[in-house]
Motif scaffolding. Structure first.
Motif, PDB file in Angstrom:
ATOM      1  N   ILE A 134       0.006  -9.185 -11.314  1.00  0.00           N
ATOM      2  CA  ILE A 134       0.955  -8.090 -10.898  1.00  0.00           C
ATOM      3  C   ILE A 134       0.694  -6.720 -11.175  1.00  0.00           C
ATOM      4  CG2 ILE A 134       3.592  -7.652 -11.417  1.00  0.00           C
ATOM      5  CD1 ILE A 134       4.098 -10.642 -11.954  1.00  0.00           C
ATOM      6  N   LEU A 135       0.252  -6.523 -12.582  1.00  0.00           N
ATOM      7  CA  LEU A 135       0.101  -5.073 -12.799  1.00  0.00           C
ATOM      8  C   LEU A 135      -0.997  -4.547 -12.051  1.00  0.00           C
ATOM      9  CD1 LEU A 135       1.692  -3.492 -14.661  1.00  0.00           C
ATOM     10  CD2 LEU A 135       0.023  -3.714 -16.361  1.00  0.00           C
ATOM     11  N   CYS A 136      -1.944  -5.199 -11.687  1.00  0.00           N
ATOM     12  CA  CYS A 136      -3.204  -4.631 -11.012  1.00  0.00           C
ATOM     13  C   CYS A 136      -2.782  -4.650  -9.586  1.00  0.00           C
ATOM     14  CB  CYS A 136      -4.338  -5.578 -11.217  1.00  0.00           C
ATOM     15  SG  CYS A 136      -5.202  -5.581 -12.775  1.00  0.00           S
ATOM     16  N   SER A 137      -1.609  -5.146  -8.958  1.00  0.00           N
ATOM     17  CA  SER A 137      -1.228  -4.971  -7.663  1.00  0.00           C
ATOM     18  C   SER A 137      -0.741  -3.430  -7.477  1.00  0.00           C
ATOM     19  CB  SER A 137      -0.202  -5.794  -7.308  1.00  0.00           C
ATOM     20  OG  SER A 137      -0.553  -7.178  -7.461  1.00  0.00           O
ATOM     21  N   PHE A 138      -0.766  -2.733  -8.227  1.00  0.00           N
ATOM     22  CA  PHE A 138      -0.176  -1.312  -8.368  1.00  0.00           C
ATOM     23  C   PHE A 138      -1.411  -0.385  -8.801  1.00  0.00           C
ATOM     24  CE2 PHE A 138       3.395  -3.841  -9.233  1.00  0.00           C
ATOM     25  CZ  PHE A 138       4.117  -3.671  -7.969  1.00  0.00           C
ATOM     26  N   PRO A 139      -2.419  -0.184  -7.961  1.00  0.00           N
ATOM     27  CA  PRO A 139      -3.439   0.941  -8.447  1.00  0.00           C
ATOM     28  C   PRO A 139      -3.125   2.105  -8.891  1.00  0.00           C
ATOM     29  CG  PRO A 139      -3.595   0.280  -6.039  1.00  0.00           C
ATOM     30  CD  PRO A 139      -2.716  -0.659  -6.795  1.00  0.00           C
ATOM     31  N   THR A 158       0.977  -1.237  -0.109  1.00  0.00           N
ATOM     32  CA  THR A 158      -0.012   0.056  -0.033  1.00  0.00           C
ATOM     33  C   THR A 158       0.877   1.069   0.000  1.00  0.00           C
ATOM     34  OG1 THR A 158      -1.568  -1.024   1.266  1.00  0.00           O
ATOM     35  CG2 THR A 158      -1.756   1.196   1.186  1.00  0.00           C
ATOM     36  N   ASP A 159       1.811   1.108   0.949  1.00  0.00           N
ATOM     37  CA  ASP A 159       2.748   2.462   0.854  1.00  0.00           C
ATOM     38  C   ASP A 159       3.617   2.504  -0.289  1.00  0.00           C
ATOM     39  OD1 ASP A 159       1.887   3.312   3.274  1.00  0.00           O
ATOM     40  OD2 ASP A 159       3.423   2.184   4.561  1.00  0.00           O
ATOM     41  N   LYS A 160       3.909   1.464  -0.980  1.00  0.00           N
ATOM     42  CA  LYS A 160       4.715   1.384  -2.204  1.00  0.00           C
ATOM     43  C   LYS A 160       3.837   2.221  -3.361  1.00  0.00           C
ATOM     44  CE  LYS A 160       7.748  -2.577  -1.523  1.00  0.00           C
ATOM     45  NZ  LYS A 160       7.868  -3.770  -1.837  1.00  0.00           N
ATOM     46  N   ASN A 161       2.623   1.909  -3.471  1.00  0.00           N
ATOM     47  CA  ASN A 161       1.617   2.396  -4.293  1.00  0.00           C
ATOM     48  C   ASN A 161       1.586   4.146  -3.901  1.00  0.00           C
ATOM     49  OD1 ASN A 161       0.073   0.571  -6.098  1.00  0.00           O
ATOM     50  ND2 ASN A 161       0.139  -0.317  -4.670  1.00  0.00           N
ATOM     51  N   LYS A 162       1.433   4.322  -2.916  1.00  0.00           N
ATOM     52  CA  LYS A 162       1.766   5.782  -2.352  1.00  0.00           C
ATOM     53  C   LYS A 162       2.833   6.471  -3.128  1.00  0.00           C
ATOM     54  CE  LYS A 162      -0.966   5.300   2.171  1.00  0.00           C
ATOM     55  NZ  LYS A 162      -0.945   5.525   3.433  1.00  0.00           N
ATOM     56  N   PHE A 205      -8.861  -8.271 -18.034  1.00  0.00           N
ATOM     57  CA  PHE A 205      -8.526  -8.230 -16.666  1.00  0.00           C
ATOM     58  C   PHE A 205      -8.153  -6.765 -16.192  1.00  0.00           C
ATOM     59  CE2 PHE A 205      -6.206  -9.038 -13.018  1.00  0.00           C
ATOM     60  CZ  PHE A 205      -6.807 -10.425 -12.432  1.00  0.00           C
ATOM     61  N   LEU A 206      -7.424  -5.793 -16.878  1.00  0.00           N
ATOM     62  CA  LEU A 206      -7.026  -4.749 -16.484  1.00  0.00           C
ATOM     63  C   LEU A 206      -8.204  -3.876 -16.232  1.00  0.00           C
ATOM     64  CD1 LEU A 206      -3.868  -4.048 -18.470  1.00  0.00           C
ATOM     65  CD2 LEU A 206      -4.024  -5.001 -16.428  1.00  0.00           C
ATOM     66  N   MET A 207      -9.118  -3.907 -17.044  1.00  0.00           N
ATOM     67  CA  MET A 207     -10.563  -3.007 -17.172  1.00  0.00           C
ATOM     68  C   MET A 207     -11.217  -3.665 -15.855  1.00  0.00           C
ATOM     69  SD  MET A 207     -12.025  -2.475 -20.595  1.00  0.00           S
ATOM     70  CE  MET A 207     -12.114  -4.072 -21.207  1.00  0.00           C
ATOM     71  N   GLN A 208     -11.407  -4.930 -15.633  1.00  0.00           N
ATOM     72  CA  GLN A 208     -12.253  -5.215 -14.341  1.00  0.00           C
ATOM     73  C   GLN A 208     -11.521  -6.504 -13.743  1.00  0.00           C
ATOM     74  OE1 GLN A 208     -16.161  -6.602 -15.713  1.00  0.00           O
ATOM     75  NE2 GLN A 208     -17.023  -5.436 -13.829  1.00  0.00           N
ATOM     76  N   PRO A 209     -10.501  -6.037 -12.708  1.00  0.00           N
ATOM     77  CA  PRO A 209      -9.849  -6.973 -11.905  1.00  0.00           C
ATOM     78  C   PRO A 209     -10.799  -7.496 -11.011  1.00  0.00           C
ATOM     79  CG  PRO A 209      -8.809  -4.893 -11.704  1.00  0.00           C
ATOM     80  CD  PRO A 209      -9.845  -4.662 -12.611  1.00  0.00           C
ATOM     81  N   SER A 210     -10.278  -8.543 -10.389  1.00  0.00           N
ATOM     82  CA  SER A 210     -11.356  -9.367  -9.453  1.00  0.00           C
ATOM     83  C   SER A 210     -11.402  -8.606  -7.976  1.00  0.00           C
ATOM     84  CB  SER A 210     -10.918 -10.976  -9.157  1.00  0.00           C
ATOM     85  OG  SER A 210      -9.535 -10.859  -8.875  1.00  0.00           O
ATOM     86  N   SER A 211     -10.181  -8.088  -7.503  1.00  0.00           N
ATOM     87  CA  SER A 211     -10.346  -7.616  -6.474  1.00  0.00           C
ATOM     88  C   SER A 211      -9.414  -6.278  -6.277  1.00  0.00           C
ATOM     89  CB  SER A 211     -10.183  -8.456  -5.186  1.00  0.00           C
ATOM     90  OG  SER A 211      -9.048  -9.222  -5.352  1.00  0.00           O
ATOM     91  N   ALA A 212      -9.203  -5.404  -7.362  1.00  0.00           N
ATOM     92  CA  ALA A 212      -8.194  -4.610  -7.495  1.00  0.00           C
ATOM     93  C   ALA A 212      -8.868  -3.294  -8.086  1.00  0.00           C
ATOM     94  CB  ALA A 212      -7.239  -5.031  -8.222  1.00  0.00           C
ATOM     95  N   THR A 213      -8.109  -2.199  -8.140  1.00  0.00           N
ATOM     96  CA  THR A 213      -8.396  -1.215  -8.989  1.00  0.00           C
ATOM     97  C   THR A 213      -8.281  -1.270 -10.627  1.00  0.00           C
ATOM     98  OG1 THR A 213      -7.869   0.169  -6.916  1.00  0.00           O
ATOM     99  CG2 THR A 213      -8.227   1.488  -9.098  1.00  0.00           C
ATOM    100  N   PRO A 214      -9.224  -0.794 -11.517  1.00  0.00           N
ATOM    101  CA  PRO A 214      -8.962  -0.967 -12.656  1.00  0.00           C
ATOM    102  C   PRO A 214      -7.893   0.180 -13.093  1.00  0.00           C
ATOM    103  CG  PRO A 214     -11.179  -0.843 -12.232  1.00  0.00           C
ATOM    104  CD  PRO A 214     -10.602  -0.525 -10.928  1.00  0.00           C
ATOM    105  N   LEU A 215      -7.053  -0.624 -14.111  1.00  0.00           N
ATOM    106  CA  LEU A 215      -5.987   0.367 -14.435  1.00  0.00           C
ATOM    107  C   LEU A 215      -6.310   1.082 -15.860  1.00  0.00           C
ATOM    108  CD1 LEU A 215      -2.817  -1.798 -13.570  1.00  0.00           C
ATOM    109  CD2 LEU A 215      -4.035  -0.268 -12.083  1.00  0.00           C
ATOM    110  N   VAL A 216      -7.327   0.856 -16.379  1.00  0.00           N
ATOM    111  CA  VAL A 216      -7.865   1.627 -17.709  1.00  0.00           C
ATOM    112  C   VAL A 216      -9.070   1.356 -17.694  1.00  0.00           C
ATOM    113  CG1 VAL A 216      -5.903   1.126 -19.151  1.00  0.00           C
ATOM    114  CG2 VAL A 216      -7.680  -0.576 -19.169  1.00  0.00           C
ATOM    115  N   SER A 217      -9.840   2.402 -18.090  1.00  0.00           N
ATOM    116  CA  SER A 217     -11.354   2.588 -17.947  1.00  0.00           C
ATOM    117  C   SER A 217     -11.769   2.328 -19.417  1.00  0.00           C
ATOM    118  CB  SER A 217     -11.742   3.955 -17.685  1.00  0.00           C
ATOM    119  OG  SER A 217     -11.464   4.997 -19.000  1.00  0.00           O
TER     120      SER A 217
END
Length: 1050
Positions: free
Chosen positions: A573-578, A485-489, A623-635
């Motif tokens: 991996i990519l979706c781990s970085f909102p 979480t802090d890394k994402n900040k 997956f990037l648009m609608q990950p299971s439990s993460a923030t979408p990276l593209v709209s």
């Protein structure tokens, strides 16, 4: 050892004490000999312990002069001070205070004082005040003010073993000397639990100290001591009363500046008791003076008594002190502290008068004191402002606080990380390296990065590069220890500050060798695709993303497409970085773009070379648009604008992939009240899809060199159009008027296209527009005029009504049912039924080549419905029957008629009159639709017959099914014989083999006695028919299958 100078007060005390023969020096001498202190004090620390032990033992002797004889036997076991205490002669308070003065240990005195029972401690402080007030000397004043200052600086919970032992001894044995002095025995002397509810011991001491100043202020002549006394008084009234505002913490930068100023004053003043201390000890002591804890509060009554007394002191000393303070040569710690505390005190007074409900007298006191304080500061504050701390000293103080982890050291870390004037000095770098654990906070990592970039921009020399690399490595290590979480900040802030290039924008050391590091890291990641490896992979990618976000994301995107099966893992991996959902503010006419969206476009789009890569790209994007439990990276909106809208042209090479993307995008649920489609120009998008559909009406006549999506894609377009009509609702328009205008705009343009396109928009049009169809459709359907209207379609002349009707049936299931309901055919009129049946066959052949698979499947129930209603007449001829079958074929009549209808249709389609109607490439599509219908018919036959193996009493029509299979097989071979030799045999082979397999299953299940003979005759018949097939591949495959049937029967 120490010797007291000859003083009247001390000599009088010694003369009155019968056991004190040789003065305090003798006390210390005997104590030192007993304990061997002189031989065991090589270090300052041990020296300090000796002083502490000496004061504790002497004070214990004052409070406990001598135990009764009966307790001697037990005392040596329980009393830690027993052995030395028995050797020291009886002493009184004067000796104690002289000892404290000689040893210069006011802090120790306060520690022991506050360890005493509450009432005893107060009485001991009163003894000190009495001592100081009698024959007062400057050293007495200094002792009194030092003790006062230490009482206010004291913090609970820092007692060592000596203080704890002293406290335990006094609490355990009581204090007879207190009673001898005329004091009442303390009510809770031995730790009554009720004492827990009483205010802290310091509260009662503060009033004693104020009273002591009242008794002694006339004896204070030195300006420094007057400043000291006033500062103590002001500090007491500021911090230990209700004057102190709640939550009034000094800002960190101001706090550091004050600590540095204090240290600087002590360093420059050779007469200061702290002058000879090291920097660490000075800073620690200065911090104590800046961190007063207001756990003790005096009452309001005492507050106003104190305010009045302070007013009188300022009146008495103010003018003289102003003259002293205005001389920079006279500025010392005491004067500095007075001005500092008065400044804060003045602000607190103003706040107090504005926020509290004060009486008239109280208000008068506050206002008078506010004014005199303001006047005093007006005349003297210039000297305080001129005392700026040296920058190098401030940095050294901050680093000392950090290294020793003193109070507010984390705030110093923040200043350390962001103060660019200190950065990259040798001490600064060393401090960072030694204390990396303290900088493992996202906000500190960010400040360090900003400082690093600022340094790198201004230092391009070799030495600067080396420092840059060293500090970069240290910061990355701090970052690595952060939570995800802090890394994402941190990543989010890096992107905001430096965009997709991240640190590589300004740090040359980052780009050197980064690509190699990137390749090695991802090679390891793609080789260990597993849930266990996810955490390690995310940590590795987090480091790369910090250094060069854009390059890292592009690498992930590229590998997700190229590496078979790796795309779900890489998407995780990519979706781990909102933080990567960051929107870039470039000069893009389409508005802000996401970093990931841009990387996908630049690294992958246009480079997909195989169907597998396109499929992996599509799944990765989903997956990037609608990950299971993460923030979408593209709209969805951005994906539509970037990968769909520019390519919705029939001649675009990416159109089929773009349509697949649009279909996926429309499946994404919108979590906002306003649907994302609103920002994607929904009506022009609808028109583009309608134009594509219009192109399919001329599909087989398009120029061969012109790109156009396949007929398989037509179903995808129809599905997308249906989804769009569901989501594009009046709510998506800014206003009802604009919605109507947009509908009208779309209707006008769709009217120029094939007439069936408008029917597909009925859900969107609603009641705004009627269904527009060729006029000839009204000739065969009873269409209600409030819903339907005719339009001029030149291609649909007289007799084309049934063609229009059938095309309506292809549009949707609902419209098909409507067409079947509204169809007007008089079944009692043989001529009308005959004409309808012939027209139906012609219309079916006209529609067939332009149907997609879903449209053709929609027509199959139409044929079944009309056959069941006996409106469609399809006579069954016996051209492939050797003898009259004595079987019950009624359950299979519809299937047989359907098969014959297809045969008649192909006879017409392949006739000389239609031979040039279809281009060569259309025949394969027609055959595929025919074969899919035969497969459906085969399933219907099997379903009507039931399983072939039933109990004997439950007869299965095995002979009937065998007969139907033979007929369908012969019809198929007949069609195959009529088709042009253009490579259409593959679908036919598959269906023919399927028919033969079903025939084999049911004929083998027949238990009739004549079954073997009948099967032999049927096999011979099928082989003779197959021998006439021109297509060698089809003929050879089928004969081989038939030979196996014969072997099985033999």
């Amino acid at each position: 050892m120490w010797w007291f100078p000859p003083r009247p007060k001390l000599l009088a005390a010694a003369h009155g004490a019968s056991t004190f023969q040789a003065g305090a020096g003798a006390v210390l001498q005997r104590w030192a000999v007993c304990w061997g202190i002189g031989a065991r004090c090589p270090s300052p620390l041990q020296h300090g312990l000796w002083k502490k032990e000496a004061v504790a033992i002497v004070w214990a002797k004052v409070l406990l002069p001598g135990p009764p004889a009966a307790s001697l036997d037990q005392g040596w076991k329980e009393d830690g001070f027993f052995s030395v205490g028995r050797m020291i002669p009886d002493v009184n308070h004067t000796i104690l205070f002289e000892l404290v003065k000689a040893l210069d240990v006011p802090q120790l005195f306060v520690q022991l004082l506050l360890a005493l029972p509450r009432d005893v401690g107060r009485s001991q402080l009163e003894h000190l005040v009495e001592y100081v007030a009698s024959e007062t000397s400057p050293s007495d004043i200094r002792l009194f003010l030092d003790v006062w200052w230490e009482v206010m600086k004291h913090k609970e919970g820092q007692e060592d073993a000596i203080v704890s032992a002293f406290s335990a001894l006094i609490h355990q044995h009581g204090c007879e000397s207190c009673l001898d002095d005329g004091l009442q025995p303390p009510k809770r002397f031995k730790g009554d639990p009720g004492s827990l509810n009483e205010p802290p011991a310091a509260t009662s001491l503060l009033t004693v100290l104020m009273e002591g100043l009242k008794q002694t202020y006339g004896s204070i002549a030195l300006p420094a001591m007057r400043c000291y006394g006033l500062a103590n008084m002001v500090e007491l009234l500021s911090v230990f009363t209700e004057l102190e505002p709640e939550g009034s913490t000094l800002p960190a930068a101001e706090y550091l500046d004050k600590v540095s100023s204090v240290v600087g004053l002590w360093t420059s003043n050779t007469e200061s008791q702290f002058h000879h201390m090291g920097l660490g000890e000075k800073v620690k002591e200065a911090e104590r003076s800046m961190s007063l804890l207001s756990t003790a509060k005096i009452s309001r009554e005492e507050l106003f008594v104190g305010l009045g007394f302070l007013h009188s002191l300022l009146c008495a000393w103010g003018e003289e002190l102003q003259g002293t303070l205005n001389s920079s040569e006279q500025l010392c710690y005491e004067s500095y502290r007075l001005l500092d505390t008065l400044t804060t005190f003045g602000k607190n007074l103003v706040c107090f008068s504005e926020t509290r409900d004060l009486g008239e007298d109280e208000t008068h006191v506050v206002l008078e004191l506010t004014q005199i304080t303001k006047d005093f500061l007006t005349e003297t504050s210039a000297s305080l402002k001129s005392k700026d701390s040296d920058t190098s000293l401030v940095s050294s103080v901050a680093m000392t606080i950090i290294e020793q982890k003193l109070d507010r050291h984390m705030e110093m870390c923040s200043i350390f990380a962001s103060e660019k004037t200190w950065a990259f000095s040798k001490d600064w770098v060393n401090c960072l390296m030694k204390n990396k654990a303290l900088f493992q906070k996202p906000e500190l990592v960010l400040k360090l990065l900003e400082t690093l970039v600022d340094f790198a921009v201004s230092h391009q020399d070799k030495e600067g590069r080396e420092l840059e690399m060293q500090v970069t490595q240290a910061i990355v290590e701090c970052y690595t220890e952060l939570s995800l979480t802090d890394k994402n900040k941190v990543i989010s802030s890096v992107l905001v500050s430096w965009g997709g290039a991240g640190l590589s924008l300004n740090l040359q050391g980052v780009t050197e060798g980064f690509q190699e590091d990137l390749n090695v890291t991802f090679n390891q990641i793609t080789k260990s695709v597993s849930d266990e490896g996810l955490t390690r992979a995310v940590a590795a990618v987090a480091r790369l993303t910090l250094l060069y976000p854009e390059a890292t994301v592009k690498q992930v995107c590229n590998l997700a497409v190229v590496n078979r099966g790796a795309h779900p893992f890489l998407a995780q991996i990519l979706c781990s970085f909102p933080a990567l959902s960051f929107l870039e503010t470039r000069n893009d006419p389409g508005g802000p773009r996401s970093l990931v969206g841009r990387c996908l476009e630049e690294a992958v789009w246009g480079r997909l070379s195989t169907a597998r890569e396109e499929e992996q790209f599509l799944e990765f994007l989903s997956f990037l648009m609608q990950p299971s439990s993460a923030t979408p990276l593209v709209s969805p909106a951005e994906v539509t604008k970037v990968f769909v809208l520019p390519y919705l042209k029939s001649d675009s090479a990416q159109i089929e992939l773009s349509l697949q993307i649009l279909s996926k995008v429309l499946e994404v649920q919108s979590c906002l009240e306003e649907h994302w489609i609103k920002s994607c120009h929904p009506f022009p998008l609808l028109l583009s899809l309608c134009k594509l559909l219009d192109g399919y009406s001329k599909y087989w006549h398009q120029p061969r060199d012109q790109l156009f999506p396949s007929l398989e894609t037509k179903d995808l377009i129809l599905n997308i159009l249906y989804q769009l009509c569901e989501v594009v609702r009046p709510e998506t328009a800014p206003s009802p008027e604009l919605w109507v205008q947009s509908l009208a705009w779309l209707h006008r343009r769709v009217a120029l296209l094939d007439w069936t396109v408008g029917l597909r928009l009925k859900k969107l049009y609603g009641d705004h527009f009627k269904n527009e169809v060729p006029a000839t459709l009204f000739e065969i359907c009873a269409l209600p005029e409030d819903e339907w209207t005719s339009r001029d379609v030149p291609a649909y002349g007289p007799g084309s009504g049934l063609l229009a009707w059938m095309e309506c049936c292809c549009v949707s299931t609902a419209l098909r049912e409507t067409m079947l309901t509204l169809l007007t055919v008089n079944a009692d009129n043989p001529e009308e039924v005959n004409l309808f049946s012939k027209g139906f066959l012609v219309a079916l052949i006209q529609v067939l080549p332009w149907c997609s698979h879903s449209e053709w499947k929609r027509l199959t129930p139409v044929v079944e419905n009309l056959l069941q209603r006996q409106v469609l007449h399809v006579p069954y001829t016996l051209e492939y029957v050797q003898y009259m079958p004595l079987l019950n074929l009624r359950p299979f009549a519809c299937s047989l008629q359907f098969s014959v209808l297809f045969l008649r249709g192909f006879q017409l389609l392949c006739s000389s009159s239609c031979s040039t109607w279809l281009p060569a490439e259309a025949w394969l599509h027609v055959v595929q639709l025919y074969c899919s219908s035969l497969t459906t018919l085969l399933g219907c036959v099997k379903s009507a017959a039931g399983p072939p193996w039933h109990p004997p009493e439950d007869r299965t029509p095995t002979q009937e099914v065998s007969f139907v299979c033979i007929q369908m097989f012969c019809h198929l071979l007949h069609v195959a014989a009529m088709l042009p030799d253009k490579g259409c045999s593959d679908p036919l082979v598959v269906v023919a083999l399927e028919i033969l397999s079903q025939y084999e299953t049911f004929s083998s299940a027949d238990t009739a006695p004549s079954n073997a003979l009948r099967r032999a005759n049927e096999r011979h018949f099928l082989e003779s028919i197959t021998d006439n097939v021109r297509d060698e591949a089809l003929r050879g495959t089928l004969l081989q299958k038939l030979s196996k049937l014969g072997a099985g029967s033999a």
